[in-house]
Structures are given as structure tokens and as C-alpha cells.
Design a protein around this motif. Structure first.
Motif, PDB file in Angstrom:
ATOM      1  N   ILE A   4      64.990  63.532  44.382  1.00  0.00           N
ATOM      2  CA  ILE A   4      65.052  64.726  43.540  1.00  0.00           C
ATOM      3  C   ILE A   4      65.982  64.425  42.372  1.00  0.00           C
ATOM      4  O   ILE A   4      67.139  64.037  42.567  1.00  0.00           O
ATOM      5  N   ASN A   5      65.457  64.598  41.157  1.00  0.00           N
ATOM      6  CA  ASN A   5      66.250  64.333  39.964  1.00  0.00           C
ATOM      7  C   ASN A   5      67.210  65.488  39.716  1.00  0.00           C
ATOM      8  O   ASN A   5      66.820  66.653  39.715  1.00  0.00           O
ATOM      9  N   HIS A   6      68.449  65.147  39.501  1.00  0.00           N
ATOM     10  CA  HIS A   6      69.488  66.129  39.207  1.00  0.00           C
ATOM     11  C   HIS A   6      69.662  66.208  37.701  1.00  0.00           C
ATOM     12  O   HIS A   6      69.901  65.194  37.050  1.00  0.00           O
ATOM     13  N   ILE A   7      69.518  67.398  37.144  1.00  0.00           N
ATOM     14  CA  ILE A   7      69.745  67.596  35.719  1.00  0.00           C
ATOM     15  C   ILE A   7      71.225  67.910  35.544  1.00  0.00           C
ATOM     16  O   ILE A   7      71.727  68.907  36.065  1.00  0.00           O
ATOM     17  N   PRO A   8      71.933  67.038  34.817  1.00  0.00           N
ATOM     18  CA  PRO A   8      73.380  67.244  34.690  1.00  0.00           C
ATOM     19  C   PRO A   8      73.719  68.469  33.839  1.00  0.00           C
ATOM     20  O   PRO A   8      72.996  68.816  32.911  1.00  0.00           O
ATOM     21  N   GLU A  12      79.218  67.794  33.156  1.00  0.00           N
ATOM     22  CA  GLU A  12      78.937  66.505  33.792  1.00  0.00           C
ATOM     23  C   GLU A  12      78.495  65.479  32.750  1.00  0.00           C
ATOM     24  O   GLU A  12      78.923  64.325  32.783  1.00  0.00           O
ATOM     25  N   ALA A  13      77.636  65.913  31.844  1.00  0.00           N
ATOM     26  CA  ALA A  13      77.158  65.008  30.794  1.00  0.00           C
ATOM     27  C   ALA A  13      78.306  64.588  29.891  1.00  0.00           C
ATOM     28  O   ALA A  13      78.409  63.419  29.506  1.00  0.00           O
ATOM     29  N   TYR A  14      79.174  65.538  29.553  1.00  0.00           N
ATOM     30  CA  TYR A  14      80.321  65.198  28.700  1.00  0.00           C
ATOM     31  C   TYR A  14      81.178  64.136  29.369  1.00  0.00           C
ATOM     32  O   TYR A  14      81.576  63.154  28.732  1.00  0.00           O
ATOM     33  N   ASN A  15      81.471  64.308  30.643  1.00  0.00           N
ATOM     34  CA  ASN A  15      82.306  63.332  31.364  1.00  0.00           C
ATOM     35  C   ASN A  15      81.642  61.959  31.386  1.00  0.00           C
ATOM     36  O   ASN A  15      82.293  60.936  31.161  1.00  0.00           O
ATOM     37  N   LYS A  16      80.355  61.938  31.674  1.00  0.00           N
ATOM     38  CA  LYS A  16      79.636  60.671  31.762  1.00  0.00           C
ATOM     39  C   LYS A  16      79.582  59.964  30.407  1.00  0.00           C
ATOM     40  O   LYS A  16      79.877  58.776  30.299  1.00  0.00           O
ATOM     41  N   TYR A  17      79.210  60.696  29.360  1.00  0.00           N
ATOM     42  CA  TYR A  17      79.012  60.059  28.058  1.00  0.00           C
ATOM     43  C   TYR A  17      80.315  59.823  27.306  1.00  0.00           C
ATOM     44  O   TYR A  17      80.387  58.929  26.472  1.00  0.00           O
ATOM     45  N   SER A  18      81.367  60.566  27.634  1.00  0.00           N
ATOM     46  CA  SER A  18      82.667  60.246  27.033  1.00  0.00           C
ATOM     47  C   SER A  18      83.183  58.928  27.611  1.00  0.00           C
ATOM     48  O   SER A  18      83.779  58.112  26.893  1.00  0.00           O
ATOM     49  N   MET A  35      70.153  61.766  27.097  1.00  0.00           N
ATOM     50  CA  MET A  35      70.266  63.097  27.685  1.00  0.00           C
ATOM     51  C   MET A  35      68.888  63.757  27.828  1.00  0.00           C
ATOM     52  O   MET A  35      68.646  64.466  28.811  1.00  0.00           O
ATOM     53  N   VAL A  36      68.010  63.525  26.885  1.00  0.00           N
ATOM     54  CA  VAL A  36      66.651  64.067  26.977  1.00  0.00           C
ATOM     55  C   VAL A  36      65.944  63.469  28.189  1.00  0.00           C
ATOM     56  O   VAL A  36      65.260  64.175  28.940  1.00  0.00           O
ATOM     57  N   ARG A  37      66.103  62.167  28.392  1.00  0.00           N
ATOM     58  CA  ARG A  37      65.479  61.521  29.554  1.00  0.00           C
ATOM     59  C   ARG A  37      66.010  62.080  30.878  1.00  0.00           C
ATOM     60  O   ARG A  37      65.318  62.058  31.890  1.00  0.00           O
ATOM     61  N   LYS A  38      67.255  62.552  30.864  1.00  0.00           N
ATOM     62  CA  LYS A  38      67.830  63.165  32.073  1.00  0.00           C
ATOM     63  C   LYS A  38      67.332  64.589  32.273  1.00  0.00           C
ATOM     64  O   LYS A  38      67.607  65.198  33.295  1.00  0.00           O
ATOM     65  N   GLY A  39      66.634  65.147  31.273  1.00  0.00           N
ATOM     66  CA  GLY A  39      66.069  66.480  31.412  1.00  0.00           C
ATOM     67  C   GLY A  39      66.972  67.597  30.927  1.00  0.00           C
ATOM     68  O   GLY A  39      66.742  68.767  31.233  1.00  0.00           O
ATOM     69  N   MET A  40      67.978  67.279  30.160  1.00  0.00           N
ATOM     70  CA  MET A  40      68.904  68.304  29.677  1.00  0.00           C
ATOM     71  C   MET A  40      68.249  69.148  28.580  1.00  0.00           C
ATOM     72  O   MET A  40      67.394  68.675  27.845  1.00  0.00           O
ATOM     73  N   SER A  41      68.706  70.357  28.450  1.00  0.00           N
ATOM     74  CA  SER A  41      68.175  71.259  27.424  1.00  0.00           C
ATOM     75  C   SER A  41      68.752  70.884  26.058  1.00  0.00           C
ATOM     76  O   SER A  41      69.817  70.239  25.962  1.00  0.00           O
ATOM     77  N   GLU A  42      68.046  71.289  25.010  1.00  0.00           N
ATOM     78  CA  GLU A  42      68.506  70.986  23.651  1.00  0.00           C
ATOM     79  C   GLU A  42      69.855  71.624  23.370  1.00  0.00           C
ATOM     80  O   GLU A  42      70.689  71.037  22.683  1.00  0.00           O
ATOM     81  N   GLN A  43      70.080  72.817  23.898  1.00  0.00           N
ATOM     82  CA  GLN A  43      71.357  73.522  23.711  1.00  0.00           C
ATOM     83  C   GLN A  43      72.508  72.728  24.332  1.00  0.00           C
ATOM     84  O   GLN A  43      73.547  72.526  23.720  1.00  0.00           O
ATOM     85  N   ALA A  44      72.297  72.255  25.556  1.00  0.00           N
ATOM     86  CA  ALA A  44      73.335  71.481  26.253  1.00  0.00           C
ATOM     87  C   ALA A  44      73.590  70.157  25.535  1.00  0.00           C
ATOM     88  O   ALA A  44      74.745  69.727  25.389  1.00  0.00           O
ATOM     89  N   ILE A  45      72.518  69.515  25.060  1.00  0.00           N
ATOM     90  CA  ILE A  45      72.657  68.245  24.334  1.00  0.00           C
ATOM     91  C   ILE A  45      73.472  68.457  23.067  1.00  0.00           C
ATOM     92  O   ILE A  45      74.399  67.692  22.772  1.00  0.00           O
TER      93      ILE A  45
END
Length: 160
Positions: A4-8, A12-18, A35-45
Motif C-alpha cells: 500500500i502506497n503511503h502518500i506523505p 513528512e515531505a518537508y522533512n524528507k526533502y530538506s 512529490m508528484v510521483r509520491k501522489g502528493m496534492s498540488e497544494q501540498a507540493i
């Protein structure tokens, strides 16, 4: 069993990409694609990218300089290829041109000479003209300008 893919979340994304940006230079476009490949929304990105930019983790000019330095010295890419690759990463045209102007002309020519001198012994050609064509084509494939590679190709083809 299916994974099951987890959408960060944005945090979580900030911590990972920082952490990623602290290890290596990254541009907005590359991070947004991840981030798009991880399934994140445009707002979150947009939120994560804005936060990374405001805190200095992402700097397009710094990325451009590092990219040019590494690809020029390690991959032996010319200005044409560098410009194309940076445009694909959606770096601003002015930033690209400014960073390319910072390349030392003598260093650039030395890299081209080194590249062509290493390639020339591997070329089989029936004539000097054919040899020149193959050398110039090779230089162009690496992104070097024909005006710079042609005189070198003539001298290298003349030595054989």
C-alpha cells in the motif's frame, strides 16, 4: 501481497526533502516531480517547495552553478548540452546564461581538447576529412560548439 502506497503529508515531505537538499543541490522542478510521483496534492507540493525555498534549501542559481560545474568537469558536457538540460529543469533563462558566462574559456577549451584527444585514437576513418567529421560530430553530441571543435578536429585529424 500488494504494498500500500503511503502518500506523505506536507510535514513528512518537508522533512524528507530538506534532508535531501542538505546532502545535494536540488532544483524546484526535480523535487516537484518526485512529490508528484509520491501522489502528493498540488497544494501540498507548493507549500513544501515554498518552505524549502524560503529556508534556503532550494536555490536555483546555486543549483545551476553546481550542475554546470559537475557536468562540465565529470561528464565533459559542453555549453549546448548544459543549456538544454537546465532548460528541461525549468531554470530561468537569465540564470542559465549568467552561470554559463562564468565558465572560464581556457578551462572549457582544455576540457574539449582532453575529450577529443581521448576519442581520436578510437576512430577508424578512410580519410582525414572523414576523421574530422567524426570528431566534430562526437564533440557536438557532447554539447560543444562546432566553431570550437572544428579547428581541434582539423589538427587532430592532421596528426594521424
Amino acid at each position: 501481497m500488494q504494498k500500500i502506497n503511503h502518500i506523505p503529508t506536507a510535514d513528512e515531505a518537508y522533512n524528507k526533502y530538506s534532508a535531501l537538499c542538505a546532502r545535494q543541490e536540488c532544483c524546484r522542478h526535480d523535487l516537484a516531480e518526485k512529490m508528484v510521483r509520491k501522489g502528493m496534492s498540488e497544494q501540498a507540493i507548493a507549500t513544501v517547495l515554498e518552505q524549502l525555498t524560503s529556508e534556503g534549501f532550494i536555490d536555483e542559481e546555486r543549483f545551476c552553478r553546481a550542475f554546470i560545474h559537475d557536468k562540465l568537469h565529470f561528464s565533459k558536457w559542453g555549453k549546448i548540452r548544459l543549456r538544454t538540460e537546465l532548460r528541461m529543469r525549468r531554470i530561468a533563462h537569465e540564470t542559465i546564461e549568467q552561470c554559463l558566462r562564468e565558465i572560464d574559456d581556457e578551462d572549457y577549451m582544455d576540457i574539449l581538447k582532453e575529450l577529443l584527444q581521448a576519442y581520436t585514437p578510437t576512430v577508424t576513418a578512410k580519410s582525414s576529412y572523414e576523421m574530422q567529421c567524426k570528431i566534430v560530430r562526437f564533440a557536438y553530441q557532447h554539447g560543444f560548439e562546432q566553431a570550437l571543435s572544428l579547428p581541434l578536429a582539423e589538427s587532430l585529424a592532421g596528426q594521424l
